[in-house]
Design a protein around this motif. Structure first.
Motif, PDB file in Angstrom:
ATOM      1  N   TYR A  59      -3.714   4.856   7.491  1.00 50.40           N
ATOM      2  CA  TYR A  59      -2.475   4.219   7.916  1.00 50.40           C
ATOM      3  C   TYR A  59      -2.521   2.699   7.852  1.00 50.40           C
ATOM      4  O   TYR A  59      -3.551   2.085   8.157  1.00 50.40           O
ATOM      5  CB  TYR A  59      -2.125   4.658   9.342  1.00 50.40           C
ATOM      6  N   VAL A  60      -1.405   2.122   7.466  1.00 49.58           N
ATOM      7  CA  VAL A  60      -1.221   0.672   7.522  1.00 49.58           C
ATOM      8  C   VAL A  60       0.118   0.387   8.190  1.00 49.58           C
ATOM      9  O   VAL A  60       1.034   1.208   8.136  1.00 49.58           O
ATOM     10  CB  VAL A  60      -1.218   0.004   6.125  1.00 49.58           C
ATOM     11  N   TYR A  61       0.193  -0.755   8.810  1.00 49.60           N
ATOM     12  CA  TYR A  61       1.404  -1.121   9.545  1.00 49.60           C
ATOM     13  C   TYR A  61       1.902  -2.434   8.961  1.00 49.60           C
ATOM     14  O   TYR A  61       1.094  -3.312   8.625  1.00 49.60           O
ATOM     15  CB  TYR A  61       1.032  -1.299  11.016  1.00 49.60           C
ATOM     16  N   GLY A  97       2.934   2.698   6.904  1.00 47.73           N
ATOM     17  CA  GLY A  97       2.589   3.150   5.564  1.00 47.73           C
ATOM     18  C   GLY A  97       1.311   3.965   5.572  1.00 47.73           C
ATOM     19  O   GLY A  97       0.639   4.073   6.598  1.00 47.73           O
ATOM     20  N   ASP A  98       1.004   4.546   4.428  1.00 44.14           N
ATOM     21  CA  ASP A  98      -0.184   5.379   4.303  1.00 44.14           C
ATOM     22  C   ASP A  98      -0.800   5.100   2.937  1.00 44.14           C
ATOM     23  O   ASP A  98      -0.215   5.430   1.909  1.00 44.14           O
ATOM     24  CB  ASP A  98       0.220   6.853   4.443  1.00 44.14           C
ATOM     25  N   ARG A  99      -1.965   4.468   2.935  1.00 47.72           N
ATOM     26  CA  ARG A  99      -2.586   4.060   1.661  1.00 47.72           C
ATOM     27  C   ARG A  99      -2.986   5.252   0.800  1.00 47.72           C
ATOM     28  O   ARG A  99      -3.132   5.149  -0.397  1.00 47.72           O
ATOM     29  CB  ARG A  99      -3.831   3.211   1.934  1.00 47.72           C
ATOM     30  N   LYS A 100      -3.195   6.393   1.458  1.00 47.50           N
ATOM     31  CA  LYS A 100      -3.656   7.555   0.679  1.00 47.50           C
ATOM     32  C   LYS A 100      -2.500   8.402   0.160  1.00 47.50           C
ATOM     33  O   LYS A 100      -2.722   9.432  -0.464  1.00 47.50           O
ATOM     34  CB  LYS A 100      -4.601   8.410   1.527  1.00 47.50           C
ATOM     35  N   LYS A 101      -1.257   7.987   0.465  1.00 51.57           N
ATOM     36  CA  LYS A 101      -0.105   8.738  -0.008  1.00 51.57           C
ATOM     37  C   LYS A 101       0.356   8.125  -1.321  1.00 51.57           C
ATOM     38  O   LYS A 101       0.539   6.904  -1.393  1.00 51.57           O
ATOM     39  CB  LYS A 101       1.008   8.681   1.039  1.00 51.57           C
ATOM     40  N   GLU A 155       2.546  -0.217  -0.995  1.00 51.24           N
ATOM     41  CA  GLU A 155       2.852  -0.931  -2.243  1.00 51.24           C
ATOM     42  C   GLU A 155       3.205  -2.395  -1.946  1.00 51.24           C
ATOM     43  O   GLU A 155       2.721  -3.311  -2.624  1.00 51.24           O
ATOM     44  CB  GLU A 155       4.024  -0.216  -2.933  1.00 51.24           C
ATOM     45  N   ILE A 156       4.030  -2.618  -0.919  1.00 54.20           N
ATOM     46  CA  ILE A 156       4.404  -3.993  -0.543  1.00 54.20           C
ATOM     47  C   ILE A 156       3.147  -4.775  -0.163  1.00 54.20           C
ATOM     48  O   ILE A 156       2.942  -5.903  -0.598  1.00 54.20           O
ATOM     49  CB  ILE A 156       5.397  -3.989   0.639  1.00 54.20           C
ATOM     50  N   ILE A 157       2.294  -4.148   0.660  1.00 44.37           N
ATOM     51  CA  ILE A 157       1.086  -4.825   1.126  1.00 44.37           C
ATOM     52  C   ILE A 157       0.173  -5.172  -0.055  1.00 44.37           C
ATOM     53  O   ILE A 157      -0.416  -6.248  -0.116  1.00 44.37           O
ATOM     54  CB  ILE A 157       0.350  -3.952   2.167  1.00 44.37           C
TER      55      ILE A 157
END
Lengths: 260, 180
Positions: free
Chosen positions: A56-58, A218-222, A229-231
């Motif tokens: 997860y990313v925020y 967001g979810d980096r593994k998805k 993508e934005i990050i």
């Protein structure tokens, strides 16, 4: 007489070190024993939610935040946060032309913000929502003496309330001020990114309640995850206090340089 | 025979090691500790099992799609379409809960309806820090400029909270009369 003295000291030495030796050996055996139990435990508790499939990313877009405090109120209700303590809060920055900065967060913005009367010409003003940064290399987990703070495989920092002894080391270690000692439970408490919601496929309460989509999960593994993508691609995304090398997983878009 | 004492001591120490291990392990190490790492694995499960308070963005629709079809349609086309119901009302779990036998949602408490201008002010009272493009008013000045009388429920006299724009429905004048 001299021999007798030597014997006595050897005896007391044995007595004192014997206990210590027992502890050391027991500790060693415990570790080995715990390892052998691992596979057995995993078989016993197969999880429907596979945490190895998530990272997860925020993301917070500070240009969008209107400082309404909906996120703070939703978080309080969702997680039973005690009064005047915050798992997430919103700060207001009012900056003058000569760099003077006024920062406030009345009751964490639980009741929004009152108009501010500044005695200088305002160059810019904005809101910054804050929460636990869920750092990859986090000092709060390192300092926990009992293994109550930990990092999950899907990238979140959680506190085991049953294990925590409330010593407060982690509260002091967190460079972002994201933790507090629960006044009734006397244990460390913090943002869980609503782990009980995201593991069911729902959004954290703060993200869902934001009326202007300033907060995103967001979810980096998805595959094709928009937030990840934005990050990855944006040039205006950064983290708080990067020089501490904690590698936060909470990113800020369009963050002004005054925010530290 | 003079060493019997020493032998007994040695035996005692050898016996103490496994006994202390069992005792210390039992007291100090929780059952699931160390399964995934240096923490109690059951704690993760406990977090996952914590009851959910707020629903998701579609939760209300399961009942209100039928009960308040027009209201929801009105909200969906207005500027408040992105505002979740639970922001202004209350968390869905305070309002309904699943029946223990059938699993169907049963109403337990009337949903909160706040009509105070303070709720609107959370988002729409003018603040320097808000993005310029976001619609905001100095509440009291705005009321005076509209020839209305200030009261606790002044906003909802003209604006429909579910679709606050006055342009679409041309009810601006109507609201003014009401407010007076």
């Amino acid at each position: 007489m001299q021999n007798r003295e030597t014997e006595m000291s050897r005896r007391s030495f044995l007595g004192k070190t014997g206990g210590l030796a027992v502890l050391v050996v027991a500790g060693g055996v415990t570790t080995v024993f715990a390892d052998s139990k691992q596979s057995e435990q995993i078989k016993k508790n197969p999880q429907a939610y596979d945490w190895s499939q998530h990272d997860y990313v925020y993301l917070v877009d500070t240009d969008k935040c209107i400082g309404c405090g909906s996120c703070v109120r939703a978080c309080q209700k969702e997680n039973h946060v005690p009064p005047h303590r915050f798992r997430t809060w919103v700060e207001r920055y009012v900056v003058s032309h000569d760099g003077h900065t006024h920062i406030d967060s009345p009751d964490g913005a639980r009741n929004g913000f009152p108009p501010v009367v500044s005695d200088y010409n305002v160059a810019k003003a904005f809101f910054v929502p804050k929460l636990c940064n869920h750092c990859t290399h986090t000092p709060c987990v390192q300092v926990c003496p009992v293994g109550a703070s930990y990092r999950t495989k899907d990238g979140l920092i959680l506190v085991d309330e049953k294990r925590c002894i409330g010593c407060g080391y982690c509260v002091q270690a967190c460079p972002y001020g994201s933790r507090f000692i629960h006044p009734e439970l006397h244990v460390a408490s913090k943002c869980t990114l609503c782990y009980h919601r995201i593991t069911k496929g729902m959004l954290p309460a703060c993200v869902q309640s934001c009326p202007v989509q300033a907060r995103m999960l967001g979810d980096r593994k998805k595959n094709g995850d928009k937030v990840a993508e934005i990050i990855a691609t944006s040039k205006v995304v950064r983290v708080l206090k990067p020089e501490l090398l904690t590698e936060p997983n909470c990113y800020y878009k369009n963050l002004s340089k005054e925010v530290y | 025979m003079e060493h019997t004492k020493h032998i007994w001591r040695a035996v005692l120490i050898i016996l103490l090691v496994p006994i202390s291990y069992v005792v210390i392990h039992h007291i100090a190490v929780p059952e699931s500790f160390g399964v995934y790492g240096h923490y109690r694995a059951d704690s993760v499960k406990e977090f996952m099992d914590t009851p959910v308070i707020h629903g998701d963005r579609e939760s209300c629709q399961s009942c209100h799609e039928k009960q308040n079809k027009e209201l929801l349609a009105n909200k969906a086309k207005g500027k408040h379409a992105t505002v979740p119901c639970e922001n202004c009302h209350d968390a869905v779990s305070f309002h309904v809960k699943p029946d223990s036998k059938t699993g169907e949602l049963v109403k337990i408490e009337k949903m909160v309806i706040v009509r105070s201008y303070r709720l609107c002010a959370y988002c729409h009272e003018y603040l320097e820090a808000r993005p310029n493009a976001f619609p905001q008013v100095k509440c009291k000045e705005h009321v005076i400029s509209q020839d209305a009388e200030f009261s606790e429920e002044v906003c909802v006299k003209c604006h429909d909270p579910h679709n606050p724009s006055l342009k679409e429905e041309g009810k601006k004048d109507e609201g003014k009369k009401d407010a007076k």
